[in-house]
Scaffold this motif. Structure first.
Motif, PDB file in Angstrom:
ATOM      1  N   LEU A 231      84.084  55.718  64.242  1.00  0.00           N
ATOM      2  CA  LEU A 231      83.217  55.912  63.286  1.00  0.00           C
ATOM      3  C   LEU A 231      82.291  56.543  63.811  1.00  0.00           C
ATOM      4  O   LEU A 231      81.054  56.289  62.318  1.00  0.00           O
ATOM      5  CB  LEU A 231      83.285  54.715  63.077  1.00  0.00           C
ATOM      6  CG  LEU A 231      84.455  53.855  61.946  1.00  0.00           C
ATOM      7  CD1 LEU A 231      84.579  52.542  61.872  1.00  0.00           C
ATOM      8  CD2 LEU A 231      84.307  54.959  60.759  1.00  0.00           C
ATOM      9  N   GLY A 232      82.027  56.808  65.032  1.00  0.00           N
ATOM     10  CA  GLY A 232      80.283  56.795  64.822  1.00  0.00           C
ATOM     11  C   GLY A 232      79.299  55.707  65.823  1.00  0.00           C
ATOM     12  O   GLY A 232      77.870  55.774  66.060  1.00  0.00           O
ATOM     13  N   LEU A 233      80.047  54.340  65.579  1.00  0.00           N
ATOM     14  CA  LEU A 233      78.840  53.081  66.052  1.00  0.00           C
ATOM     15  C   LEU A 233      78.881  53.077  67.506  1.00  0.00           C
ATOM     16  O   LEU A 233      80.173  53.361  67.909  1.00  0.00           O
ATOM     17  CB  LEU A 233      80.073  52.468  65.223  1.00  0.00           C
ATOM     18  CG  LEU A 233      80.337  51.634  63.786  1.00  0.00           C
ATOM     19  CD1 LEU A 233      80.841  50.732  63.339  1.00  0.00           C
ATOM     20  CD2 LEU A 233      78.581  51.331  63.231  1.00  0.00           C
ATOM     21  N   ARG A 234      77.819  52.656  68.092  1.00  0.00           N
ATOM     22  CA  ARG A 234      77.986  52.639  69.447  1.00  0.00           C
ATOM     23  C   ARG A 234      77.525  51.028  70.197  1.00  0.00           C
ATOM     24  O   ARG A 234      78.059  50.737  71.373  1.00  0.00           O
ATOM     25  CB  ARG A 234      76.409  53.202  69.362  1.00  0.00           C
ATOM     26  CG  ARG A 234      77.242  55.147  69.508  1.00  0.00           C
ATOM     27  CD  ARG A 234      75.720  55.589  70.531  1.00  0.00           C
ATOM     28  NE  ARG A 234      76.168  56.995  69.644  1.00  0.00           N
ATOM     29  CZ  ARG A 234      76.822  57.933  71.167  1.00  0.00           C
ATOM     30  NH1 ARG A 234      77.366  57.653  71.275  1.00  0.00           N
ATOM     31  NH2 ARG A 234      77.300  59.576  70.079  1.00  0.00           N
ATOM     32  N   ARG A 235      77.337  50.605  69.301  1.00  0.00           N
ATOM     33  CA  ARG A 235      76.306  48.878  70.201  1.00  0.00           C
ATOM     34  C   ARG A 235      76.725  47.633  68.516  1.00  0.00           C
ATOM     35  O   ARG A 235      76.670  48.890  67.534  1.00  0.00           O
ATOM     36  CB  ARG A 235      75.090  48.786  70.051  1.00  0.00           C
ATOM     37  CG  ARG A 235      73.533  49.681  69.625  1.00  0.00           C
ATOM     38  CD  ARG A 235      72.735  50.269  70.103  1.00  0.00           C
ATOM     39  NE  ARG A 235      72.291  51.051  69.576  1.00  0.00           N
ATOM     40  CZ  ARG A 235      72.351  51.740  69.446  1.00  0.00           C
ATOM     41  NH1 ARG A 235      72.737  52.253  69.373  1.00  0.00           N
ATOM     42  NH2 ARG A 235      70.782  52.348  68.421  1.00  0.00           N
ATOM     43  N   ILE A 236      76.298  46.507  68.756  1.00  0.00           N
ATOM     44  CA  ILE A 236      76.271  45.541  68.413  1.00  0.00           C
ATOM     45  C   ILE A 236      75.119  45.458  66.734  1.00  0.00           C
ATOM     46  O   ILE A 236      73.475  45.965  67.241  1.00  0.00           O
ATOM     47  CB  ILE A 236      76.091  44.101  68.558  1.00  0.00           C
ATOM     48  CG1 ILE A 236      77.699  44.195  69.438  1.00  0.00           C
ATOM     49  CG2 ILE A 236      75.695  43.315  67.440  1.00  0.00           C
ATOM     50  CD1 ILE A 236      78.002  42.550  69.896  1.00  0.00           C
ATOM     51  N   ASN A 237      75.444  45.780  65.752  1.00  0.00           N
ATOM     52  CA  ASN A 237      73.833  45.741  64.690  1.00  0.00           C
ATOM     53  C   ASN A 237      74.162  47.714  64.456  1.00  0.00           C
ATOM     54  O   ASN A 237      73.067  47.508  63.401  1.00  0.00           O
ATOM     55  CB  ASN A 237      73.174  45.261  65.259  1.00  0.00           C
ATOM     56  CG  ASN A 237      73.663  43.503  64.879  1.00  0.00           C
ATOM     57  OD1 ASN A 237      73.681  43.450  63.989  1.00  0.00           O
ATOM     58  ND2 ASN A 237      72.937  42.627  65.642  1.00  0.00           N
ATOM     59  N   HIS A 238      74.717  48.102  65.593  1.00  0.00           N
ATOM     60  CA  HIS A 238      74.689  49.797  64.828  1.00  0.00           C
ATOM     61  C   HIS A 238      75.513  49.725  63.175  1.00  0.00           C
ATOM     62  O   HIS A 238      76.139  49.370  62.921  1.00  0.00           O
ATOM     63  CB  HIS A 238      74.936  50.144  65.664  1.00  0.00           C
ATOM     64  CG  HIS A 238      74.663  51.962  65.087  1.00  0.00           C
ATOM     65  ND1 HIS A 238      76.008  53.069  65.941  1.00  0.00           N
ATOM     66  CD2 HIS A 238      73.569  52.772  65.632  1.00  0.00           C
ATOM     67  CE1 HIS A 238      75.214  54.407  66.318  1.00  0.00           C
ATOM     68  NE2 HIS A 238      74.095  53.964  65.670  1.00  0.00           N
TER      69      HIS A 238
END
Length: 64
Positions: free
Chosen positions: A31-38
């Motif tokens: 999905l392209g998410l890398r870190r928390i709150n991204h």
């Protein structure tokens, strides 16, 4: 090519992927998410909906 007027979803990672199943981690990365709150905006397609459904306990989804 993707249609530019297709609906978008805003997906935010709200929980850590540490300790999760490997396929769930792959879906989060896909999905392209890398870190928390991204937060990322993705096309609203059946494939993306499936990835979101798989990791619904890790992400927050809003319409963009």
């Amino acid at each position: 090519m993707a249609n530019s007027n297709q609906a978008k979803l805003r997906v935010t990672l709200v929980r850590s992927i540490n300790g999760t199943i490997g396929k769930h981690r792959e879906s989060v990365r896909g999905l392209g998410l890398r870190r928390i709150n991204h937060t990322v905006e993705v096309e609203d397609t059946p494939a993306v909906r499936g990835m979101i459904r798989k990791v619904d306990y890790l992400v927050r989804v809003e319409s963009a």
